[in-house]
Design a protein around this motif. Sequence first.
Motif, short mmCIF file in Angstrom:
data_model
loop_
_atom_site.label_atom_id
_atom_site.label_comp_id
_atom_site.label_asym_id
_atom_site.label_seq_id
_atom_site.Cartn_x
_atom_site.Cartn_y
_atom_site.Cartn_z
N ASN A 28 -5.60 -24.93 -15.31
CA ASN A 28 -4.34 -25.52 -14.83
C ASN A 28 -3.28 -24.48 -14.47
OD1 ASN A 28 -3.46 -24.71 -17.33
ND2 ASN A 28 -3.17 -26.79 -18.13
N GLN A 29 -3.55 -23.17 -14.71
CA GLN A 29 -2.60 -22.13 -14.33
C GLN A 29 -2.95 -21.49 -12.99
OE1 GLN A 29 -1.96 -19.30 -17.47
NE2 GLN A 29 -1.18 -20.86 -18.87
N THR A 46 -4.45 -27.08 -9.19
CA THR A 46 -4.01 -28.43 -9.53
C THR A 46 -5.23 -29.33 -9.57
OG1 THR A 46 -1.97 -28.04 -8.31
CG2 THR A 46 -2.48 -30.32 -8.83
N ASN A 101 -6.62 -33.28 -9.75
CA ASN A 101 -6.27 -34.69 -9.65
C ASN A 101 -7.53 -35.53 -9.45
OD1 ASN A 101 -6.88 -34.54 -6.91
ND2 ASN A 101 -4.77 -34.18 -6.32
N GLN A 103 -7.44 -28.31 -6.46
CA GLN A 103 -6.78 -27.61 -5.36
C GLN A 103 -6.38 -26.22 -5.87
OE1 GLN A 103 -6.26 -28.83 -2.14
NE2 GLN A 103 -5.63 -26.75 -1.71
N TRP A 144 -4.70 -22.67 -5.84
CA TRP A 144 -3.48 -22.20 -5.21
C TRP A 144 -3.70 -20.96 -4.35
CZ3 TRP A 144 -0.93 -22.68 -10.62
CH2 TRP A 144 -0.72 -24.03 -10.89
N THR A 173 -10.20 -26.44 -1.68
CA THR A 173 -10.39 -27.61 -2.54
C THR A 173 -11.82 -27.64 -3.05
OG1 THR A 173 -8.78 -28.83 -1.21
CG2 THR A 173 -10.23 -30.12 -2.63
#
Length: 185
Positions: free
Chosen positions: A52-53, A56, A58, A68, A70, A97
């Motif tokens: 999560n760092q 993202t 979902n 996704q 970054w 992604t």
Amino acid sequence: MAKYDKSDIERRMAGAVESLRGDLSGLRTGRANPALLDPVTVEVYGSIMPLNQVATVNAPEPRMLAVQVWDKANTTAVEKGIARANLGLNPMTDGQTIRLPLPDLTEERRKELAKLAGQYSENAKIAIRNVRRDAMEALKEDEKKKEISEDDRKRLEDEVQKLTDKHVAEADQVAEAKEKEILTQ
């Protein structure tokens, strides 16, 4: 100074139940849940970081997770991290992604997950009972130092037992709900 602190004991017992909730959220139930990827770590920028760092997560569909990333340079590292986590997921990369379709759970796997939920619950109850033991020892020590009377100690021990029973019942309830969710999906 008295060693017994009711608010600290209640906080520690509630913490054990919250920890159980966190552990259970990572168990697969057949529905896509971003918390499923919480235990995944990724090796990026020369160190190991939680997923999560760097991305993202979902759930765009009931049986699909989308990650996704970054920084495009980290996509393969994230993919490797997901594969290393041994979650039984097959990552499919599409640019930045990563799509993770969730396969159907077999009956055998459901039973394994329900059993694991029971183990998590037992660990939480052990932690709660350890807090109770610490509280009882603190009360005996306070009585020995003449900071509380024997009657007060007995009354407070009953209070600690009631707190313990309440939190153990809550842990059972949380685990039972998760087991039911796993087995009925």
